[in-house]
Design a protein around this motif. Sequence first.
Motif, PDB file in Angstrom:
ATOM      1  N   ALA A 353     -40.671   6.932 -39.684  1.00  0.00           N
ATOM      2  CA  ALA A 353     -39.313   7.414 -39.429  1.00  0.00           C
ATOM      3  C   ALA A 353     -39.060   8.769 -40.072  1.00  0.00           C
ATOM      4  O   ALA A 353     -38.102   9.462 -39.709  1.00  0.00           O
ATOM      5  CB  ALA A 353     -38.287   6.395 -39.942  1.00  0.00           C
ATOM      6  N   ARG A 354     -39.906   9.162 -41.024  1.00  0.00           N
ATOM      7  CA  ARG A 354     -39.698  10.425 -41.727  1.00  0.00           C
ATOM      8  C   ARG A 354     -41.026  11.174 -41.848  1.00  0.00           C
ATOM      9  O   ARG A 354     -41.709  11.100 -42.860  1.00  0.00           O
ATOM     10  CB  ARG A 354     -39.114  10.151 -43.114  1.00  0.00           C
ATOM     11  N   PRO A 355     -41.410  11.918 -40.792  1.00  0.00           N
ATOM     12  CA  PRO A 355     -42.662  12.675 -40.850  1.00  0.00           C
ATOM     13  C   PRO A 355     -42.651  13.695 -41.986  1.00  0.00           C
ATOM     14  O   PRO A 355     -41.603  14.183 -42.399  1.00  0.00           O
ATOM     15  CB  PRO A 355     -42.715  13.369 -39.481  1.00  0.00           C
ATOM     16  N   ALA A 356     -43.838  14.001 -42.496  1.00  0.00           N
ATOM     17  CA  ALA A 356     -43.951  14.951 -43.604  1.00  0.00           C
ATOM     18  C   ALA A 356     -43.532  16.349 -43.160  1.00  0.00           C
ATOM     19  O   ALA A 356     -43.820  16.777 -42.045  1.00  0.00           O
ATOM     20  CB  ALA A 356     -45.397  14.977 -44.110  1.00  0.00           C
ATOM     21  N   ASP A 357     -42.830  17.052 -44.042  1.00  0.00           N
ATOM     22  CA  ASP A 357     -42.459  18.433 -43.782  1.00  0.00           C
ATOM     23  C   ASP A 357     -43.703  19.310 -43.968  1.00  0.00           C
ATOM     24  O   ASP A 357     -44.354  19.257 -45.011  1.00  0.00           O
ATOM     25  CB  ASP A 357     -41.362  18.875 -44.743  1.00  0.00           C
ATOM     26  N   PRO A 358     -44.064  20.132 -42.962  1.00  0.00           N
ATOM     27  CA  PRO A 358     -45.315  20.890 -43.069  1.00  0.00           C
ATOM     28  C   PRO A 358     -45.327  21.880 -44.229  1.00  0.00           C
ATOM     29  O   PRO A 358     -46.380  22.143 -44.810  1.00  0.00           O
ATOM     30  CB  PRO A 358     -45.406  21.616 -41.718  1.00  0.00           C
ATOM     31  N   HIS A 359     -44.164  22.415 -44.597  1.00  0.00           N
ATOM     32  CA  HIS A 359     -44.137  23.379 -45.695  1.00  0.00           C
ATOM     33  C   HIS A 359     -44.303  22.677 -47.048  1.00  0.00           C
ATOM     34  O   HIS A 359     -44.889  23.230 -47.971  1.00  0.00           O
ATOM     35  CB  HIS A 359     -42.850  24.188 -45.633  1.00  0.00           C
ATOM     36  N   ALA A 360     -43.822  21.436 -47.131  1.00  0.00           N
ATOM     37  CA  ALA A 360     -44.092  20.649 -48.333  1.00  0.00           C
ATOM     38  C   ALA A 360     -45.577  20.310 -48.427  1.00  0.00           C
ATOM     39  O   ALA A 360     -46.163  20.326 -49.518  1.00  0.00           O
ATOM     40  CB  ALA A 360     -43.253  19.365 -48.318  1.00  0.00           C
ATOM     41  N   VAL A 361     -46.199  20.027 -47.279  1.00  0.00           N
ATOM     42  CA  VAL A 361     -47.638  19.750 -47.265  1.00  0.00           C
ATOM     43  C   VAL A 361     -48.421  21.001 -47.664  1.00  0.00           C
ATOM     44  O   VAL A 361     -49.402  20.922 -48.411  1.00  0.00           O
ATOM     45  CB  VAL A 361     -48.073  19.251 -45.872  1.00  0.00           C
ATOM     46  N   GLN A 362     -47.988  22.160 -47.172  1.00  0.00           N
ATOM     47  CA  GLN A 362     -48.620  23.410 -47.593  1.00  0.00           C
ATOM     48  C   GLN A 362     -48.597  23.544 -49.111  1.00  0.00           C
ATOM     49  O   GLN A 362     -49.605  23.894 -49.734  1.00  0.00           O
ATOM     50  CB  GLN A 362     -47.890  24.607 -46.977  1.00  0.00           C
ATOM     51  N   GLY A 363     -47.441  23.277 -49.712  1.00  0.00           N
ATOM     52  CA  GLY A 363     -47.326  23.382 -51.167  1.00  0.00           C
ATOM     53  C   GLY A 363     -48.274  22.438 -51.874  1.00  0.00           C
ATOM     54  O   GLY A 363     -48.925  22.814 -52.864  1.00  0.00           O
ATOM     55  N   ARG A 364     -48.374  21.210 -51.367  1.00  0.00           N
ATOM     56  CA  ARG A 364     -49.269  20.226 -51.997  1.00  0.00           C
ATOM     57  C   ARG A 364     -50.730  20.676 -51.909  1.00  0.00           C
ATOM     58  O   ARG A 364     -51.472  20.609 -52.898  1.00  0.00           O
ATOM     59  CB  ARG A 364     -49.090  18.872 -51.314  1.00  0.00           C
ATOM     60  N   LEU A 365     -51.139  21.169 -50.734  1.00  0.00           N
ATOM     61  CA  LEU A 365     -52.518  21.612 -50.574  1.00  0.00           C
ATOM     62  C   LEU A 365     -52.797  22.876 -51.385  1.00  0.00           C
ATOM     63  O   LEU A 365     -53.889  23.031 -51.948  1.00  0.00           O
ATOM     64  CB  LEU A 365     -52.818  21.856 -49.094  1.00  0.00           C
ATOM     65  N   LEU A 366     -51.829  23.771 -51.468  1.00  0.00           N
ATOM     66  CA  LEU A 366     -52.012  24.975 -52.282  1.00  0.00           C
ATOM     67  C   LEU A 366     -52.200  24.618 -53.753  1.00  0.00           C
ATOM     68  O   LEU A 366     -53.044  25.193 -54.444  1.00  0.00           O
ATOM     69  CB  LEU A 366     -50.811  25.911 -52.114  1.00  0.00           C
ATOM     70  N   ARG A 367     -51.419  23.668 -54.236  1.00  0.00           N
ATOM     71  CA  ARG A 367     -51.580  23.248 -55.637  1.00  0.00           C
ATOM     72  C   ARG A 367     -52.945  22.590 -55.843  1.00  0.00           C
ATOM     73  O   ARG A 367     -53.583  22.774 -56.878  1.00  0.00           O
ATOM     74  CB  ARG A 367     -50.440  22.311 -56.046  1.00  0.00           C
TER      75      ARG A 367
END
Length: 626
Positions: A353-367
């Motif tokens: 019901a709540r797909p991941a926000d792609p920009h939040a995923v970018q932040g996680r992968l960058l970290r």
Amino acid sequence: MELRILGSIELWTGSSLADIGPARQRSILGALLVDPERPVPLESLVDRVWGDRAPAGVRNVVHTYVTRLRRALARASAEQPEPIGLVRSPAGYLVSMGTGAVDLVRFRRLLKSAQQKGLGDQERSKLLQQSLHMWRGDALSGMHSDWADRVRETLRQLHHEALSQWADAEIRLGRPGAVLPELRATLLTDPLSEQLCERLMLALYLEGRSVDALEYYQSMRRLIVKELGIDPSRRLQQLYERVLRGETADPTLSPERTGDAVGAGTHQVVALRSTPVALEMLPLDLPDFTGCERELDVIQRTLMRPIAAQPAAVQLIGGGGVGKTALAVRLGHRLQSAFPDGQLYAALRGSSARPADPHAVQGRLLRALGTDPDRIPADPDERTEVYRLALAGRQQLLTLDDAVDDEQVQPLLPGSGGTAVLITSRSRLSTPPGARVLQLGGLPHGHSVRLLARMLGPERLGREPAAAAAIARYCGGLPLALRAAAVRLNSRPHWSLGRYAERLSDETRRLDELAHSSLSVRDSFTASYNALPHDAREALRCLADLPVSEFDAHLACPVLGKDFATVEDVCEQLVEAHFLTVAEPDVADHPTRYRLDGLQRSFAYGLKTGRRSEAADTVQLSASRR
């Protein structure tokens, strides 16, 4: 005058709250204020406010709301030096005012001022605190649409950035205790934020509460494993190890002095080297994985042969529970030696019901890649540039699991070759261009029996081979169904396979039998069902009344009460959603023949008889409250 969207959508004149109308009318204002300097076309406005649930005659509805909103804004700002207007141009609708009246604009300006180089921590902390005080809850509160959900998630990440930078400044000023209440409160609503978890652990450690810091990490790790199926980032693990060893912390050490520090609030305890390491973010491989050797070989050959500067890419498409994630993980582990810079993995939760926000995923992968969190831009376009630069020159595999649509995937794609991309999704995507598309179907009967044997043990199956074959047949080759059946049987060792096969033979109860704990075929199908347009959902319910499993659009017309072209279109939608299969393609004067059978037919029958999953009931209840 103050227009607020960092919470509920409000207009304040001095100390008075102005009446700007009902919820939909306020939603139109909110949709215009997210980026107040850009006009919003009518079609975009409808999508932002209603999504795919727009009422009939929605253009007239928008015009009515805009007229009323224009009057409300003029009335509320009549005595102001610069009255607020709502104007329409060929480019779309625009709120006419000074942009500084919008709290989101002021928040971004304060955040940008606080990020200036050479600014003292005392002034930085003051600016960040002012920006955080503007938040009154979730942004665009009361606005219900997919667009609003995505904007809310993006702004939530922006809030976390500001909170993290404020916590860093306070820690450097020697006040770690001051940040604990704010961090704890925010983590209650977003417990998976590693960025905030790191600051909380650090503040606890500097306060002399090492045990609390270590316990919090363990609870965070359990939650990440449960919700995402992966371990915390390498950065957070290193902080845990250093707290465990009791290393000396120097909260006054600034990023400029450390050189290799990873954030504005870093110090010797958390300083991480930026030297690239081989990341292994994949979940555990399933020891009993069975079949799909052809698909594994095809995907492996494709990912190992990039074309010019384009990244090699594969889309793995299939219905819920067909084993897309398991296959992707198996392939990733098989190709470890082929990608020396490691494996990146992101669960995009497209079927939830709540797909991941792609920009939040970018932040996680960058970290995870070792990027300084405070050097990760809040602006989506800038963050995408930094993300692609971080991927450039690396020979690694990026797995994007359970993608929902092109809009979610596009920001996560690399900008050049070197990083291969494997995407799993329930629907076919148009990105990345040139990607190899593989449709994953169910397991053949022999592989289904073999998977049952691996999960239940060959001795148990050997005692009742006919019953085992019947169970595999009732599961329709769906790995999720086979796993649910095996877990159910393993939890009931006193049951014979024959008894369970007899229970599965009742089509009206079959999906009830194929559920155990988090494994549920009905819940998996429900996620795809909820994503269908209204007419396709209605059609699936009605098709369960057909006396035959194979049909064409002509046969379905009387059941659905629609013309041939409409029925054919809705059947194609159900094929794309993996509820129908194509029995015979369109040839000459013979229309396409479709098939509704197996577990999909059981699901459709359950919709007719009122057997719904808890997930479907929750969605229906949520919709009725809007």
